[in-house]
Design an enzyme around this catalytic site. Structure first.
Site, PDB file in Angstrom:
ATOM      1  N   HIS A  80       0.845  -1.197   0.000  1.00  0.00           N
ATOM      2  CA  HIS A  80       0.000   0.000   0.000  1.00  0.00           C
ATOM      3  C   HIS A  80       0.879   1.245   0.000  1.00  0.00           C
ATOM      4  O   HIS A  80       2.100   1.161   0.083  1.00  0.00           O
ATOM      5  CB  HIS A  80      -0.975  -0.001   1.174  1.00  0.00           C
ATOM      6  CG  HIS A  80      -0.352   0.080   2.529  1.00  0.00           C
ATOM      7  ND1 HIS A  80       0.384  -0.947   3.083  1.00  0.00           N
ATOM      8  CD2 HIS A  80      -0.366   1.067   3.466  1.00  0.00           C
ATOM      9  CE1 HIS A  80       0.794  -0.608   4.293  1.00  0.00           C
ATOM     10  NE2 HIS A  80       0.354   0.622   4.544  1.00  0.00           N
ATOM     11  N   HIS A  91       1.478   3.975   1.925  1.00  0.00           N
ATOM     12  CA  HIS A  91       2.061   4.731   3.026  1.00  0.00           C
ATOM     13  C   HIS A  91       3.582   4.794   2.917  1.00  0.00           C
ATOM     14  O   HIS A  91       4.237   3.822   2.533  1.00  0.00           O
ATOM     15  CB  HIS A  91       1.641   4.138   4.366  1.00  0.00           C
ATOM     16  CG  HIS A  91       0.216   4.461   4.731  1.00  0.00           C
ATOM     17  ND1 HIS A  91      -0.482   3.783   5.693  1.00  0.00           N
ATOM     18  CD2 HIS A  91      -0.645   5.412   4.247  1.00  0.00           C
ATOM     19  CE1 HIS A  91      -1.709   4.282   5.790  1.00  0.00           C
ATOM     20  NE2 HIS A  91      -1.826   5.270   4.924  1.00  0.00           N
ATOM     21  N   ASP A 132      -0.268  -3.808   6.436  1.00  0.00           N
ATOM     22  CA  ASP A 132      -0.873  -3.292   7.661  1.00  0.00           C
ATOM     23  C   ASP A 132      -2.348  -3.669   7.775  1.00  0.00           C
ATOM     24  O   ASP A 132      -3.112  -2.987   8.460  1.00  0.00           O
ATOM     25  CB  ASP A 132      -0.741  -1.764   7.704  1.00  0.00           C
ATOM     26  CG  ASP A 132       0.674  -1.295   7.979  1.00  0.00           C
ATOM     27  OD1 ASP A 132       1.553  -2.149   8.214  1.00  0.00           O
ATOM     28  OD2 ASP A 132       0.906  -0.070   7.939  1.00  0.00           O
ATOM     29  N   ASP A 144       6.096   4.761   4.928  1.00  0.00           N
ATOM     30  CA  ASP A 144       6.977   3.819   5.629  1.00  0.00           C
ATOM     31  C   ASP A 144       7.024   2.456   4.948  1.00  0.00           C
ATOM     32  O   ASP A 144       7.776   1.573   5.373  1.00  0.00           O
ATOM     33  CB  ASP A 144       6.585   3.679   7.108  1.00  0.00           C
ATOM     34  CG  ASP A 144       5.187   3.127   7.314  1.00  0.00           C
ATOM     35  OD1 ASP A 144       4.299   3.432   6.492  1.00  0.00           O
ATOM     36  OD2 ASP A 144       4.968   2.406   8.310  1.00  0.00           O
ATOM     37  N   HIS A 145       6.258   2.303   3.856  1.00  0.00           N
ATOM     38  CA  HIS A 145       6.291   1.088   3.048  1.00  0.00           C
ATOM     39  C   HIS A 145       6.841   1.336   1.643  1.00  0.00           C
ATOM     40  O   HIS A 145       7.194   0.397   0.947  1.00  0.00           O
ATOM     41  CB  HIS A 145       4.889   0.484   2.936  1.00  0.00           C
ATOM     42  CG  HIS A 145       4.326   0.035   4.248  1.00  0.00           C
ATOM     43  ND1 HIS A 145       4.165  -1.286   4.593  1.00  0.00           N
ATOM     44  CD2 HIS A 145       3.909   0.752   5.327  1.00  0.00           C
ATOM     45  CE1 HIS A 145       3.667  -1.371   5.815  1.00  0.00           C
ATOM     46  NE2 HIS A 145       3.501  -0.145   6.278  1.00  0.00           N
ATOM     47  N   HIS A 185      -7.447  -0.501   5.800  1.00  0.00           N
ATOM     48  CA  HIS A 185      -6.370   0.372   6.278  1.00  0.00           C
ATOM     49  C   HIS A 185      -6.158   1.500   5.274  1.00  0.00           C
ATOM     50  O   HIS A 185      -6.117   2.676   5.628  1.00  0.00           O
ATOM     51  CB  HIS A 185      -5.097  -0.452   6.451  1.00  0.00           C
ATOM     52  CG  HIS A 185      -3.917   0.326   6.936  1.00  0.00           C
ATOM     53  ND1 HIS A 185      -3.842   0.862   8.196  1.00  0.00           N
ATOM     54  CD2 HIS A 185      -2.745   0.644   6.317  1.00  0.00           C
ATOM     55  CE1 HIS A 185      -2.680   1.486   8.342  1.00  0.00           C
ATOM     56  NE2 HIS A 185      -2.007   1.363   7.212  1.00  0.00           N
ATOM     57  N   HIS A 232       4.886  -4.665  11.059  1.00  0.00           N
ATOM     58  CA  HIS A 232       5.202  -3.904  12.272  1.00  0.00           C
ATOM     59  C   HIS A 232       5.338  -4.850  13.453  1.00  0.00           C
ATOM     60  O   HIS A 232       4.624  -5.860  13.541  1.00  0.00           O
ATOM     61  CB  HIS A 232       4.123  -2.863  12.577  1.00  0.00           C
ATOM     62  CG  HIS A 232       4.104  -1.707  11.631  1.00  0.00           C
ATOM     63  ND1 HIS A 232       4.976  -0.644  11.731  1.00  0.00           N
ATOM     64  CD2 HIS A 232       3.322  -1.464  10.553  1.00  0.00           C
ATOM     65  CE1 HIS A 232       4.719   0.226  10.760  1.00  0.00           C
ATOM     66  NE2 HIS A 232       3.725  -0.261  10.028  1.00  0.00           N
TER      67      HIS A 232
END
Length: 260
Positions: free
Chosen positions: A51, A53, A131, A55-56, A105, A169
């Site tokens: 996805h 975001h 996530d 941090d990915h 999410h 995570h």
């Protein structure tokens, strides 16, 4: 032989590193540097993105410039060279990888199921769920509805119990403590807490989990059960009249967790 190892990134992210036959793939590389360090001079063969975001996705550009490798993931994300959608199937490391849309999410969220055939010809499935599904938990609803997320989790829960679960995570202990608050009499939760505390004390990842273990101890996969509905109702998270709606129980449970 397939090897899947976590590359720690940021405070609690895991970038999953897949190796087989001299090929190297990574899942959700939010940062370039730890991936480069883990490769130890080897060439990166490909990237999977669940996805959008940061941090990915934050490492995509630098990794692509360095290795010119294909980047598979949801359409619309900068740097994706091979857009994927629900039901697609591609070859990764010589194995079949199928794609499942799991909105909730985020609306673009995908999950990947890698089918490994072992030497004994038995199939072992590996789920890379970003996530959406966490060990003993699930992701926050930033874009989707409770119904979308619940149906996404239901879809993943129908995978074989032996399926390995790789989320991104290290939230396991916090999730398990919340799960114990929701379902205090579940002995599997207490066993998981003790086991995961030992792993973290040794600075080891608590992942992967399995679908079977999540079905037994993750409250977000147990919203259809009377004891979870009763606990959520007692917390005041939804009305008594709606107690039998698993989606409503899920919405109340997710709201409860968001307040913790």
């Amino acid at each position: 032989m397939l090897s899947i190892t976590p590359i720690p990134a940021f405070n609690d992210n895991y970038i999953w590193h897949l190796q087989e036959g001299g090929q190297h793939w990574v899942v959700d590389p939010g940062d370039f540097t730890p991936v480069e360090r883990a490769l130890k001079g080897k060439k990166l063969s490909g990237i999977l993105i669940t996805h959008h975001h940061l941090d990915h996705t934050g490492g995509i550009d630098a990794l692509y410039q360095r290795y010119q490798c294909p980047v598979y993931g949801p359409r619309g994300i900068a740097g994706i060279t091979h857009p994927l959608a629900d039901g697609d199937s591609v070859k990764v490391l010589g194995m079949s990888l199928t794609v499942q849309a799991v909105p909730g999410h985020t609306l673009d969220h995908l999950a990947f199921v890698l089918n490994e055939t072992t030497a004994s010809t038995e199939e072992q499935l590996h789920l890379f769920c970003g996530d959406t599904l966490f060990a003993a938990g699930c992701g926050r609803l930033f874009e989707g509805t409770p119904e979308q997320m619940y149906l996404s989790l239901l879809k993943l829960s129908k995978l074989p119990p032996s399926t390995h679960v790789y989320c991104t995570h290290e939230y396991t202990l916090a999730n398990l403590r919340f799960a114990q608050t929701v379902e205090a009499t579940n002995p599997i939760i207490a066993e998981r807490i003790a086991h995961c505390e030992k792993l973290r004390a040794d600075n080891k990842a608590t992942l992967p989990s399995t679908i079977g273990l999540e079905l037994d101890s993750n409250p977000f996969l147990r919203c259809h059960l009377p004891q979870i509905a009763k606990s959520v109702a007692a917390h005041g998270a939804h009305s008594k009249q709606q107690r039998d709606s698993a989606v409503n129980v899920f919405a109340g449970l997710r709201g409860w967790k968001d307040q913790c």
